[in-house]
Motif scaffolding. Sequence first.
Motif, PDB file in Angstrom:
ATOM      1  N   GLU A 175       0.854  -1.198   0.000  1.00  0.00           N
ATOM      2  CA  GLU A 175       0.000   0.000   0.000  1.00  0.00           C
ATOM      3  C   GLU A 175       0.884   1.239   0.000  1.00  0.00           C
ATOM      4  OE1 GLU A 175      -3.201   2.152   2.997  1.00  0.00           O
ATOM      5  OE2 GLU A 175      -3.159  -0.038   2.871  1.00  0.00           O
TER       6      GLU A 175
ATOM      7  N   THR B  14       0.845   5.518   0.033  1.00  0.00           N
ATOM      8  CA  THR B  14       0.069   6.728   0.280  1.00  0.00           C
ATOM      9  C   THR B  14       0.986   7.940   0.172  1.00  0.00           C
ATOM     10  OG1 THR B  14      -1.349   5.514   1.815  1.00  0.00           O
ATOM     11  CG2 THR B  14      -1.468   7.920   1.886  1.00  0.00           C
TER      12      THR B  14
ATOM     13  N   LYS C  43      -3.153  -4.914  -9.670  1.00  0.00           N
ATOM     14  CA  LYS C  43      -3.689  -3.690  -9.095  1.00  0.00           C
ATOM     15  C   LYS C  43      -4.999  -4.019  -8.396  1.00  0.00           C
ATOM     16  CE  LYS C  43      -3.695   0.749  -8.333  1.00  0.00           C
ATOM     17  NZ  LYS C  43      -3.785   1.717  -9.446  1.00  0.00           N
TER      18      LYS C  43
ATOM     19  N   VAL D  15      -7.893   1.551  -5.350  1.00  0.00           N
ATOM     20  CA  VAL D  15      -7.463   2.888  -4.930  1.00  0.00           C
ATOM     21  C   VAL D  15      -8.602   3.488  -4.121  1.00  0.00           C
ATOM     22  CG1 VAL D  15      -6.726   5.178  -5.672  1.00  0.00           C
ATOM     23  CG2 VAL D  15      -6.054   3.185  -7.006  1.00  0.00           C
TER      24      VAL D  15
ATOM     25  N   LYS E 220      -4.672   9.616  -0.866  1.00  0.00           N
ATOM     26  CA  LYS E 220      -5.025   8.548  -1.792  1.00  0.00           C
ATOM     27  C   LYS E 220      -4.182   7.311  -1.508  1.00  0.00           C
ATOM     28  CE  LYS E 220      -5.566   9.696  -6.096  1.00  0.00           C
ATOM     29  NZ  LYS E 220      -5.218  10.089  -7.482  1.00  0.00           N
ATOM     30  N   HIS E 221      -4.847   6.193  -1.273  1.00  0.00           N
ATOM     31  CA  HIS E 221      -4.168   4.937  -0.969  1.00  0.00           C
ATOM     32  C   HIS E 221      -4.207   4.045  -2.213  1.00  0.00           C
ATOM     33  CE1 HIS E 221      -4.321   5.725   3.456  1.00  0.00           C
ATOM     34  NE2 HIS E 221      -5.366   6.433   3.083  1.00  0.00           N
ATOM     35  N   ASN E 222      -3.034   3.649  -2.678  1.00  0.00           N
ATOM     36  CA  ASN E 222      -2.926   2.722  -3.798  1.00  0.00           C
ATOM     37  C   ASN E 222      -2.501   1.368  -3.245  1.00  0.00           C
ATOM     38  OD1 ASN E 222      -2.823   4.449  -6.636  1.00  0.00           O
ATOM     39  ND2 ASN E 222      -2.151   5.628  -4.859  1.00  0.00           N
TER      40      ASN E 222
END
Length: 289
Positions: A99, A101, A125, A128, A135-137
Motif C-alpha cells: 500500500e 500513500t 492492481k 485505490v 489517496k491509498h494505492n
Amino acid sequence: MAVTMAACSLGLHFSADKNIASVLMLKASSVFDATATTTKPCYINLLNKTRMTSSGITIIPRATPVADVEDGNQGDTDTIPTPIVIIDQDSDLDATVVEITFGDRLGALLDTMNALKNLGLNVVKANVFLDSSGKHNKFCITKADTGRKVEDPEDLEAIRLTIINNLIQYHPESSSQLALGAAFGLVPPKEEVDVDIATHLTISNDGPERSLLYVETVDRPGLLVDIVKIITDINISVESGEFDTEGLLAKAKFHVNYKGKAIIRPLQQVISNSLRYFLTRPSTEESSF
C-alpha cells in the motif's frame, strides 16, 4: 492490521549473492497487464533460518527527475505530504500486499508496477481509495516463476526500495520527507533523527504460541533484511509481519515464536538488546581500519 489465523508454512530464503541495487534501476519496457491472478486471505508463516549471511545491500544511485508527473501536480506549492509505503505479509494467502500513500499526488503508478515486473514479479492492481490521509494505492505482488507471495527478505527490501525510488523520480520533492532521500534522493531531509531516541522496541505475548514484536527506528537501505537476520540469528522464528516506511522512520511488526511458544521474558530481553545494539551502534567504514 488484521491478522488471519490460518497458518501456512513457507521457507525464509536468504542469500548474500544478490545485488539489490542492480535490479532496482531497471526501467520498464512493456505496458502493465492488470489481468493477473486473484488472491485469497490467509496468514503467512516464515520458517526460521539461523546464521544467515549479511544482506550486502548497496545504496542505489540518486534518482533522475522526470519532466512529466502522473497527476501533473509536481509544481504544487502546498505542504508536501509524508510518503508511506506498507508491505503487508499478513492479510493475503497468495500475495504480498503493498500500500502506497502520498497525499493526493499519486497517479496510476504504472511505471512503478512495470519496474516491479522487471524484478521477476507479477503485480495485480487491487484498488485505490481516498480518505482524510490521502489517496491509498493498494496492490498485490507474487513471484512470476512460482505464482506465490514473496518470501525472501532481500526481495521484499528490493520491492520497498524500488517503490521509493520511483516515487522520488516522479515526485523529487518527496525525497526531503524520506530518510532514504539522503541515500538516493535529490533533496536530503532537512532534519536528522537521533537513532537512539527514535528507536523503540516492544515485545508482548499474543497468545500461548507466539509474541508480537514491534520495532520503530530510523529508516535506511537494507533495514528490513537486517532486522530479520538479527531475529533469526538468535533462533527466533518469524511467522508473519508488516513493514511500514513512514517518512524518516521505519516501523515493523512481526509475529514471532521460540520453538512454537510465546517468547519468555528473559528471551524477550535478549531480542530487545540485540536489536537495539545493531540498530543504534555507530557504523565504521572499513577503510578507516
